[in-house]
Scaffold this motif. Structure first.
Motif, PDB file in Angstrom:
ATOM      1  N   GLU A 104       0.832  -1.212   0.000  1.00  0.00           N
ATOM      2  CA  GLU A 104       0.000   0.000   0.000  1.00  0.00           C
ATOM      3  C   GLU A 104       0.863   1.257   0.000  1.00  0.00           C
ATOM      4  N   LYS A 105       1.972   1.232   0.728  1.00  0.00           N
ATOM      5  CA  LYS A 105       2.877   2.384   0.734  1.00  0.00           C
ATOM      6  C   LYS A 105       3.466   2.622  -0.658  1.00  0.00           C
ATOM      7  N   ILE A 106       3.804   1.543  -1.363  1.00  0.00           N
ATOM      8  CA  ILE A 106       4.324   1.700  -2.725  1.00  0.00           C
ATOM      9  C   ILE A 106       3.282   2.372  -3.612  1.00  0.00           C
ATOM     10  N   ALA A 107       2.037   1.896  -3.532  1.00  0.00           N
ATOM     11  CA  ALA A 107       0.973   2.484  -4.351  1.00  0.00           C
ATOM     12  C   ALA A 107       0.767   3.958  -4.016  1.00  0.00           C
ATOM     13  N   ARG A 108       0.822   4.311  -2.739  1.00  0.00           N
ATOM     14  CA  ARG A 108       0.571   5.706  -2.345  1.00  0.00           C
ATOM     15  C   ARG A 108       1.778   6.605  -2.622  1.00  0.00           C
ATOM     16  N   LEU A 109       2.972   6.045  -2.598  1.00  0.00           N
ATOM     17  CA  LEU A 109       4.131   6.820  -3.042  1.00  0.00           C
ATOM     18  C   LEU A 109       4.012   7.151  -4.531  1.00  0.00           C
ATOM     19  N   LEU A 110       3.544   6.198  -5.320  1.00  0.00           N
ATOM     20  CA  LEU A 110       3.314   6.452  -6.742  1.00  0.00           C
ATOM     21  C   LEU A 110       2.282   7.545  -6.939  1.00  0.00           C
ATOM     22  N   ARG A 111       1.193   7.447  -6.192  1.00  0.00           N
ATOM     23  CA  ARG A 111       0.101   8.428  -6.327  1.00  0.00           C
ATOM     24  C   ARG A 111       0.547   9.824  -5.898  1.00  0.00           C
ATOM     25  N   GLY A 112       1.393   9.894  -4.883  1.00  0.00           N
ATOM     26  CA  GLY A 112       1.811  11.193  -4.366  1.00  0.00           C
ATOM     27  C   GLY A 112       3.004  11.801  -5.076  1.00  0.00           C
ATOM     28  N   GLY A 113       3.548  11.116  -6.088  1.00  0.00           N
ATOM     29  CA  GLY A 113       4.695  11.651  -6.804  1.00  0.00           C
ATOM     30  C   GLY A 113       5.990  11.589  -6.018  1.00  0.00           C
ATOM     31  N   PHE A 115       7.704   8.526  -5.446  1.00  0.00           N
ATOM     32  CA  PHE A 115       8.262   7.189  -5.653  1.00  0.00           C
ATOM     33  C   PHE A 115       9.655   7.327  -6.262  1.00  0.00           C
ATOM     34  N   PRO A 116      10.735   6.963  -5.520  1.00  0.00           N
ATOM     35  CA  PRO A 116      12.108   7.125  -6.039  1.00  0.00           C
ATOM     36  C   PRO A 116      12.424   6.068  -7.091  1.00  0.00           C
ATOM     37  N   GLN A 117      12.839   6.512  -8.251  1.00  0.00           N
ATOM     38  CA  GLN A 117      13.020   5.602  -9.381  1.00  0.00           C
ATOM     39  C   GLN A 117      14.413   5.002  -9.437  1.00  0.00           C
ATOM     40  N   ALA A 118      14.453   3.743  -9.802  1.00  0.00           N
ATOM     41  CA  ALA A 118      15.686   3.077 -10.212  1.00  0.00           C
ATOM     42  C   ALA A 118      15.601   2.811 -11.718  1.00  0.00           C
ATOM     43  N   TYR A 119      16.724   2.481 -12.320  1.00  0.00           N
ATOM     44  CA  TYR A 119      16.767   2.294 -13.768  1.00  0.00           C
ATOM     45  C   TYR A 119      16.302   0.893 -14.136  1.00  0.00           C
ATOM     46  N   VAL A 120      15.341   0.816 -15.041  1.00  0.00           N
ATOM     47  CA  VAL A 120      14.861  -0.473 -15.540  1.00  0.00           C
ATOM     48  C   VAL A 120      15.754  -0.868 -16.713  1.00  0.00           C
ATOM     49  N   TYR A 121      16.689  -1.754 -16.448  1.00  0.00           N
ATOM     50  CA  TYR A 121      17.662  -2.138 -17.468  1.00  0.00           C
ATOM     51  C   TYR A 121      16.970  -2.926 -18.578  1.00  0.00           C
ATOM     52  N   PRO A 122      17.303  -2.651 -19.849  1.00  0.00           N
ATOM     53  CA  PRO A 122      16.611  -3.309 -20.973  1.00  0.00           C
ATOM     54  C   PRO A 122      16.740  -4.829 -20.936  1.00  0.00           C
ATOM     55  N   HIS A 123      15.650  -5.484 -21.273  1.00  0.00           N
ATOM     56  CA  HIS A 123      15.591  -6.942 -21.265  1.00  0.00           C
ATOM     57  C   HIS A 123      16.623  -7.556 -22.208  1.00  0.00           C
TER      58      HIS A 123
END
Length: 348
Positions: A104-113, A115-123
């Motif tokens: 729930e905290k992850i979802a609310r961090l996303l909603r509140g702007g 959410f600290p991003q990490a790099y999604v390395y290409p598949h």
């Protein structure tokens, strides 16, 4: 730190584990729509989020099992964002902690702007990058085995090994120096392990050189123009950086390489304690440190710089400063598409 701040209709927080996942979906008003503990797998997850697919964003913390979820969202055209584990303090704090609260905290961090991003390395490049990291692990195992041999020679007060044991030809006769059968067997085990690792490392390196996918061959060649950087080290640099354009400036890149001392300030008081120094890319930090040691063999300017800095800061910090200079050079080489220039690297 970059925060994900795009607006969506639905926000999905996933507390992901190897075999289980806890999923929470909230809408843009903050109403909790669903909370469910599932087996970690694509079918159950897609079935749960199907009513909210239109305008959905999925987020999870960066842990070892995130690959399949990122690839699933990409294949299903669902927006996905990866959370930087060391920055997600809102999850780890609190009096009570469990999977439901974390998702729930992850979802609310996303909603509140927030959410600290990490790099999604290409598949497409992920497996080769992981193989490069595994090759580094094998090299360290070999080093540990050979270091134990040298330490045992000193422990038993035998004549020092004058030649480098990294080369197989120099290992002949080392075990025979030990009179005790158990000690001799111990050294033979270390040398046999090192020989096996030699074979595995050669096979991995041959595979990497011939089959690694290099999207920018010219960048690969430019990295090899750095004195001491060969094919494997250039591949490590290339795959760990991937896209130099994702760094806003050279300072962000050097910080990502773990070559900037963290600075903490509160109420006018500044602390330079070694907190948070592990935030960044560890394999890239190792590769640049290796490049610094190799450059010392070939570049007089590097030798004089390290000799001067060593008097003031000590050898370890002097090498770190040289590694930071190489990191800056790598950044501008990839940005400007230029070969290595020793004069630019060592200009004051």
């Amino acid at each position: 730190m970059r925060f994900y701040q795009r607006q969506h209709a639905f926000y999905c927080g996933v507390d992901l584990h190897a075999r289980k996942m806890y999923v929470t979906v909230v809408d843009r008003e903050g109403t909790t729509l669903v909370q469910r503990n599932l087996d970690a797998g694509p079918e159950r997850f897609l079935s749960l989020v199907r009513p909210y697919r239109e305008g959905l964003i999925v987020g999870c913390e960066c842990m070892f099992a995130w690959y399949w979820l990122a690839d699933l969202c990409r294949g299903e055209a669902i927006d996905f964002v990866l959370g930087h584990a060391l920055y997600m303090k809102a999850i780890h704090g609190g009096k009570t902690k469990n999977d439901r609260i974390d998702s729930e905290k992850i979802a609310r961090l996303l909603r509140g702007g927030m959410f600290p991003q990490a790099y999604v390395y290409p598949h497409e490049m992920r497996a080769t990058r992981d193989l490069l990291r595994r090759r580094t692990h094998l090299v360290r195992l070999r080093t540990d085995a050979l270091a134990h041999v040298e330490n045992s020679v000193s422990q038993y007060n035998l004549p020092a090994v004058e030649k480098k044991l990294r080369f197989a030809a120099n290992r002949a006769g080392v075990a025979e120096q030990f009179a005790d059968p158990a000690a001799r067997r111990m050294i033979e085990s270390d040398l046999a392990l090192a020989a096996h690792l030699d074979e595995q490392i050669r096979a991995v390196e041959l595979h990497l050189v011939h089959s690694a996918r290099v999207d920018d061959p010219q960048a690969y060649q430019r990295l090899q123009s750095i004195p001491g950087v060969g094919k494997i080290l250039a591949l490590i640099l290339l795959y760990e950086i991937h896209d130099v354009g994702r760094f806003a400036d050279v300072r962000n890149f050097v910080s990502y390489c773990r070559l900037v001392r963290p600075r903490h300030e509160s109420n006018g008081k500044v602390s330079t304690a070694a907190k948070k120094k592990k935030i960044g890319n560890a394999p890239l930090r190792w590769a640049l440190g290796e490049a610094a040691c190799l450059m010392l063999r070939e570049v007089p300017q590097a030798k004089s710089l390290v000799a001067r800095l060593e008097k003031k800061h000590g050898k370890a910090k002097a090498l770190s400063i040289l590694a930071a200079r190489i990191a800056r050079a790598v950044y501008w080489m990839l940005r400007r598409k230029e070969a290595f220039d020793v004069n630019k690297c060592f200009q004051n």
